[in-house]
Every structure is written in C-alpha cells, then in structure tokens.
Design a protein around this motif. Structure first.
Motif, short mmCIF file in Angstrom:
data_model
loop_
_atom_site.label_atom_id
_atom_site.label_comp_id
_atom_site.label_asym_id
_atom_site.label_seq_id
_atom_site.Cartn_x
_atom_site.Cartn_y
_atom_site.Cartn_z
N UNK A 5 -4.77 7.07 -4.34
CA UNK A 5 -3.85 7.39 -3.24
C UNK A 5 -4.58 7.50 -1.92
N UNK A 6 -5.76 8.11 -1.91
CA UNK A 6 -6.54 8.25 -0.69
C UNK A 6 -7.00 6.90 -0.17
N UNK A 7 -7.46 6.03 -1.07
CA UNK A 7 -7.91 4.71 -0.63
C UNK A 7 -6.72 3.87 -0.13
N UNK A 8 -5.56 3.98 -0.76
CA UNK A 8 -4.39 3.26 -0.28
C UNK A 8 -3.93 3.79 1.08
N UNK A 9 -4.08 5.09 1.30
CA UNK A 9 -3.73 5.67 2.60
C UNK A 9 -4.63 5.13 3.69
N UNK A 10 -5.93 5.07 3.40
CA UNK A 10 -6.87 4.51 4.39
C UNK A 10 -6.55 3.05 4.67
N UNK A 11 -6.23 2.28 3.61
CA UNK A 11 -5.91 0.87 3.77
C UNK A 11 -4.63 0.71 4.60
N UNK A 56 0.82 -1.21 0.00
CA UNK A 56 0.00 0.00 0.00
C UNK A 56 0.86 1.26 0.00
N UNK A 57 2.01 1.23 0.68
CA UNK A 57 2.90 2.39 0.66
C UNK A 57 3.46 2.62 -0.74
N UNK A 58 3.82 1.56 -1.45
CA UNK A 58 4.31 1.69 -2.82
C UNK A 58 3.21 2.22 -3.73
#
Length: 93
Positions: free
Chosen positions: A47-53, A17-19
């Motif tokens: 990017x927002x969904x990956x940040x939440x994940x 998710x960070x990548x």
C-alpha cells in the motif's frame, strides 16, 4: 489493437495504483484480524509503495537514474551545509 490497449493502460496507471491501494488496505485489515502479522506487514508495504507511485504519477515525476542522482547530490549538499552551520559544542545523545 495492441496500440490502443497499451495506450489505455498507460493512461490508467493512476487508477490501477488507486485500486491496488484499496486492495492492500482491505487485505491488511483482514490479515490483522486473523493474526497474520507478516502478511499484514507485506500488505502495508504494498500500500505504501502504491501510494508513492500514485503521487509520483499525479505530480508528473519520473523515476530515472538522473533524477535520483540529482536528488541525492542536492540532499547531500544541504546536509553538509546544515552540518557546517551547527555549533561545535552541539549536545550529542
């Protein structure tokens, strides 16, 4: 072999998710420079969904129907509690 690969991937979801956050940020910048605003908006959403994940993974939160139902019920109770304590002549815009 599949068990080891699956175990390794399950432990590395935070890195994935960070990548993905990094790639979506870079794509967002490139798309904004080339005036592709729709793709930039989609990259921002990714990017927002990956940040939440990522944050949910770090905090140990799981996404289940029971947890969402409990969150919804508690937020509904808080909302009704706050609204019942507001004055009756509250100025509405």
């Amino acid at each position: 072999m599949n068990t080891l690969t699956t175990g390794f991937m399950m432990m590395r979801w935070e890195i994935l998710s960070a990548v993905m956050m990094f790639f979506s940020s870079q794509l967002n910048v490139v798309c904004r420079k080339t005036s592709k605003h729709t793709l930039a908006f989609m990259c921002s959403g990714l990017g927002l969904s990956m940040t939440c994940w990522f944050v949910m993974g770090l905090m140990g939160m799981t996404f289940s129907i029971e947890a969402m139902t409990q969150f919804w019920m508690s937020s509904k109770e808080v909302f009704f509690d706050v609204m019942s304590k507001t004055p009756t002549n509250w100025p509405m815009p």
